[in-house]
Design a protein around this motif. Structure first.
Motif, PDB file in Angstrom:
ATOM      1  N   UNK A  35       1.295  -0.907   0.130  1.00  0.00           N
ATOM      2  CA  UNK A  35       0.465  -0.397  -0.041  1.00  0.00           C
ATOM      3  C   UNK A  35       1.035   1.751  -0.243  1.00  0.00           C
ATOM      4  N   UNK A  36       1.979   0.895   0.606  1.00  0.00           N
ATOM      5  CA  UNK A  36       2.979   2.654   1.328  1.00  0.00           C
ATOM      6  C   UNK A  36       3.728   2.848   0.533  1.00  0.00           C
ATOM      7  N   UNK A  37       3.466   2.308  -1.193  1.00  0.00           N
ATOM      8  CA  UNK A  37       4.953   1.999  -2.246  1.00  0.00           C
ATOM      9  C   UNK A  37       3.757   1.695  -3.298  1.00  0.00           C
ATOM     10  N   UNK A  67      -8.240  -2.888  -2.927  1.00  0.00           N
ATOM     11  CA  UNK A  67      -8.612  -2.572  -3.326  1.00  0.00           C
ATOM     12  C   UNK A  67     -10.512  -3.009  -2.939  1.00  0.00           C
ATOM     13  N   UNK A  68     -10.203  -3.452  -2.744  1.00  0.00           N
ATOM     14  CA  UNK A  68     -11.683  -3.762  -2.260  1.00  0.00           C
ATOM     15  C   UNK A  68     -12.497  -2.821  -0.705  1.00  0.00           C
ATOM     16  N   UNK A  69     -11.146  -2.387   0.401  1.00  0.00           N
ATOM     17  CA  UNK A  69     -10.901  -1.877   1.179  1.00  0.00           C
ATOM     18  C   UNK A  69     -11.028  -0.257   0.707  1.00  0.00           C
ATOM     19  N   UNK A  70     -10.368   0.214  -0.181  1.00  0.00           N
ATOM     20  CA  UNK A  70     -10.432   1.852  -0.954  1.00  0.00           C
ATOM     21  C   UNK A  70     -11.996   1.398  -1.439  1.00  0.00           C
ATOM     22  N   UNK A  71     -12.854   0.402  -2.129  1.00  0.00           N
ATOM     23  CA  UNK A  71     -13.821   1.146  -2.629  1.00  0.00           C
ATOM     24  C   UNK A  71     -15.296   0.707  -1.303  1.00  0.00           C
ATOM     25  N   UNK A  72     -14.933   0.704  -0.898  1.00  0.00           N
ATOM     26  CA  UNK A  72     -15.861   0.340   1.143  1.00  0.00           C
ATOM     27  C   UNK A  72     -15.147   1.904   1.259  1.00  0.00           C
ATOM     28  N   UNK A  73     -14.719   2.077   2.170  1.00  0.00           N
ATOM     29  CA  UNK A  73     -14.045   3.539   2.619  1.00  0.00           C
ATOM     30  C   UNK A  73     -14.772   4.540   1.520  1.00  0.00           C
ATOM     31  N   UNK A  78     -18.348   8.473   0.817  1.00  0.00           N
ATOM     32  CA  UNK A  78     -19.407   9.584   0.080  1.00  0.00           C
ATOM     33  C   UNK A  78     -20.885   8.754   0.345  1.00  0.00           C
ATOM     34  N   UNK A  79     -21.185   8.177   1.490  1.00  0.00           N
ATOM     35  CA  UNK A  79     -22.613   8.169   1.815  1.00  0.00           C
ATOM     36  C   UNK A  79     -22.872   8.233   3.215  1.00  0.00           C
ATOM     37  N   UNK A  80     -21.344   8.331   3.593  1.00  0.00           N
ATOM     38  CA  UNK A  80     -21.690   8.736   5.434  1.00  0.00           C
ATOM     39  C   UNK A  80     -22.605   7.604   6.095  1.00  0.00           C
TER      40      UNK A  80
END
Length: 93
Positions: A35-37, A67-73, A78-80
């Motif tokens: 993730x960091x790099x 990728x799933x975590x980014x999509x979820x976050x 966006x929807x609170x």
């Protein structure tokens, strides 16, 4: 809890402390580095990862999880979306 990762390991990861289980430590180091790099882990991290029993395809699971975590976050932001009560103990502000 759902990942079956021991509580002490989760706490170590969150507090940037050493993980006593070497295989989980190698996995955590690889995931953090990926993730960091931006998907370009150092050869030393990859070597340690593979020496601890992981296979060359396993970094793809880390990419998928990130990728799933980014999509979820992003979706939750966006929807609170509120954190479910059963996960409130794991909330990171």
């Amino acid at each position: 809890m759902m990942s079956n990762v021991p509580k002490d390991v989760l706490e170590a990861i969150r507090s940037h402390q050493p993980i006593s289980d070497t295989k989980l430590a190698a996995l955590a180091a690889m995931a953090i580095e990926m993730v960091a790099k931006h998907g370009q882990p150092s050869p030393a991290i990859v070597k340690t990862f593979l020496e601890n029993g992981y296979q060359e395809r396993d970094p793809l699971y880390i990419v998928l999880a990130a990728a799933v975590k980014v999509l979820s976050n992003y979706s939750n932001q966006a929807f609170g979306t509120q954190v479910d009560d059963k996960f409130s103990a794991y909330k990171v502000d």
